[in-house]
Write a protein that holds these residues in place. Structure first.
Motif, short mmCIF file in Angstrom:
data_model
loop_
_atom_site.label_atom_id
_atom_site.label_comp_id
_atom_site.label_asym_id
_atom_site.label_seq_id
_atom_site.Cartn_x
_atom_site.Cartn_y
_atom_site.Cartn_z
N LEU A 260 0.81 -1.22 0.00
CA LEU A 260 0.00 0.00 0.00
C LEU A 260 0.84 1.27 0.00
O LEU A 260 0.55 2.20 -0.75
N LEU A 261 1.87 1.32 0.84
CA LEU A 261 2.64 2.56 0.98
C LEU A 261 3.32 2.99 -0.31
O LEU A 261 3.20 4.16 -0.71
N PRO A 262 4.04 2.10 -1.01
CA PRO A 262 4.64 2.54 -2.28
C PRO A 262 3.60 2.97 -3.31
O PRO A 262 3.80 3.95 -4.03
N ARG A 272 6.54 13.43 2.60
CA ARG A 272 7.00 13.70 3.97
C ARG A 272 5.98 13.28 5.01
O ARG A 272 6.33 12.67 6.03
N GLY A 273 4.72 13.59 4.79
CA GLY A 273 3.69 13.23 5.76
C GLY A 273 3.57 11.73 5.93
O GLY A 273 3.44 11.23 7.05
N ALA A 274 3.61 11.01 4.82
CA ALA A 274 3.53 9.55 4.88
C ALA A 274 4.71 8.98 5.66
O ALA A 274 4.55 8.04 6.46
N ALA A 275 5.91 9.53 5.43
CA ALA A 275 7.10 9.03 6.11
C ALA A 275 7.03 9.28 7.61
O ALA A 275 7.32 8.38 8.41
N PHE A 312 10.14 0.47 4.85
CA PHE A 312 11.02 -0.10 3.83
C PHE A 312 10.47 0.15 2.42
O PHE A 312 11.20 0.58 1.52
N GLY A 313 9.18 -0.10 2.23
CA GLY A 313 8.58 0.14 0.93
C GLY A 313 8.66 1.60 0.52
O GLY A 313 8.92 1.93 -0.64
N LEU A 314 8.44 2.49 1.49
CA LEU A 314 8.53 3.92 1.20
C LEU A 314 9.96 4.31 0.86
O LEU A 314 10.19 5.14 -0.03
N GLY A 315 10.94 3.71 1.56
CA GLY A 315 12.33 4.01 1.27
C GLY A 315 12.70 3.65 -0.16
O GLY A 315 13.34 4.44 -0.88
N LEU A 316 12.29 2.47 -0.63
CA LEU A 316 12.57 2.07 -2.01
C LEU A 316 11.83 2.95 -3.00
O LEU A 316 12.37 3.31 -4.06
N THR A 317 10.60 3.33 -2.67
CA THR A 317 9.83 4.19 -3.57
C THR A 317 10.46 5.56 -3.70
O THR A 317 10.52 6.13 -4.80
N ILE A 318 10.95 6.09 -2.60
CA ILE A 318 11.59 7.40 -2.64
C ILE A 318 12.83 7.36 -3.52
O ILE A 318 13.12 8.32 -4.26
N ILE A 319 13.57 6.25 -3.48
CA ILE A 319 14.74 6.13 -4.36
C ILE A 319 14.31 6.25 -5.82
O ILE A 319 14.92 6.98 -6.62
#
Length: 391
Positions: A260-262, A272-275, A312-319
């Protein structure tokens, strides 16, 4: 070479990628549920257990440093094939038994995991440019399901093998080998790429360092949980089997968040808000698991998995979102995961040493909260609606 080999159908390519993803976490999540048994049989102390949970993360960082050169030489497709084979070899080595093969196998498998982790975002950017968020979510969700399977099934496997923890750990080489064989027909040869100047320029950009900081710190939180939550639960009175089961619930909880997050983050202009929200949820649930009522362990652990899986999913998506093209995604992935994992290795080590030095888990929890605060601070920069320029 025929066209089918050069350009696999996206569905086939996606399924192959998911098979590889499933095998990128059991090497890390299978040791924790057996840590009490390993310590009891081998005499491994708390400091040694801290090193055992730290070394694989350090080798993840080393692999990320090597990944760009391997990717340029072999291409991302064949680089991922090599990574899957290395993971299978590292897992199989643990069948020899004893601490030497256990440590060596963990480090070798981590090399393969780190290599795949760097190469996959670039491949997603290349093959699924319009569905980067969805594919990153599916990849991350499958990775989390592999983590859950490793955490939940390893103790039953130990019973199946007559109490032999080394064979229970090595059994995970079988699905890793299957993934390598399935990916082999999809692995296209390398194609010429532009000069690597972007990889050098990226180190001068503050946004790249903010992405790296977020990736590294949230990874540190994740590897603390992978390595130590089963032992924390055991200390709270759960049996080895029950602690492994509850730890598996944490990994199960990661799966929906990882999907869901990515997907949602890719639709947002600003992440930023999601993180901040997902980091805050992770901290709250961690405190409930370690210091809250035992009656809340199951829901709190599921929610903790949701939090760390979302991070973790958000970190990969941000990349992927902060890069402009495939080459940029590969360069940023190498930096964020290489530096990030190397620094993240200090988290599990510090967590274990704090437990040994002060007793209980209070000092370790303070460290966990401090790392989470650092991740939130980095997210304020990494989540901005900007892309890294490669001049």
């Amino acid at each position: 070479m025929n066209a089918a080999v050069r350009a696999p159908h996206p569905l086939v390519l996606g399924c192959g990628l998911m098979l590889v993803a499933f095998n990128l976490r059991p090497a890390l999540t299978t040791v924790g549920p057996l840590l009490a048994a390993i310590r009891g049989e081998t005499g491994l102390g708390a400091a040694g257990a801290s090193v055992l949970t730290t070394l694989p993360v350090l080798f993840l960082g080393l692999a990320c440093v090597l990944a760009p050169a391997i990717g340029r030489r072999l291409g991302p497709d064949r680089g991922i094939l090599l990574a899957a084979a290395i993971v299978a070899a590292g897992l199989a080595l643990r069948a020899l038994g004893g601490l030497g093969p256990l440590f060596a196998g963990a480090c070798i498998a981590a090399l393969g995991i780190g290599l795949a982790g760097v190469l996959i975002p670039g491949l997603v950017k290349r093959e699924f440019p319009g569905r980067a968020g969805l594919m990153t979510g599916l990849y991350t969700m499958t990775l989390c399901l592999g983590a859950a399977a490793g955490a939940g099934l390893t103790v039953p496997l130990q019973g199946l093998f007559g109490g032999d923890w080394s064979l229970a750990l090595a059994a995970w080489a079988a699905p890793a080998l299957l993934a390598a064989l399935a990916w082999a027909p999809l692995a296209r040869p390398a194609t010429p790429v532009p000069a690597a100047a972007p990889g050098r320029a990226i180190w001068r950009e503050s946004l790249a360092w903010q992405v790296t900081g977020f990736m590294g710190l949230q990874s540190s939180l994740a590897y603390i949980l992978f390595g130590w939550v089963p032992l924390v639960l055991h200390d709270r009175g759960l049996s080895t089997v029950d602690a492994g089961f509850v730890a598996a619930l944490m990994s199960v909880g990661q799966a929906p968040a990882a999907l869901l997050l990515p997907t949602l983050a890719a639709k947002l202009k600003d992440q930023r808000g999601a993180a901040l929200g997902i980091v805050g949820l992770t901290v709250a649930c961690y405190l409930a698991v370690v210091h809250g009522p035992v009656a809340l362990l199951v829901p709190a652990t599921l929610a903790l998995g949701f939090g760390i899986g979302g991070c973790f999913g958000l970190g990969l998506t941000i990349i992927v979102l902060r890069a402009r093209d495939t080459q940029g995604a590969a360069a940023l992935s190498a930096m964020a995961q290489g530096v990030g994992y190397t620094s993240a290795s200090l988290g599990p080590l510090g967590f274990g040493l704090a437990h040994e030095a002060f007793g209980g888990w209070a000092a370790s929890s303070l460290l966990f909260c401090a790392l989470a605060a650092g991740a939130a601070l980095c997210a304020l920069g990494a989540g901005r609606a900007r892309q890294i320029g490669f001049a």
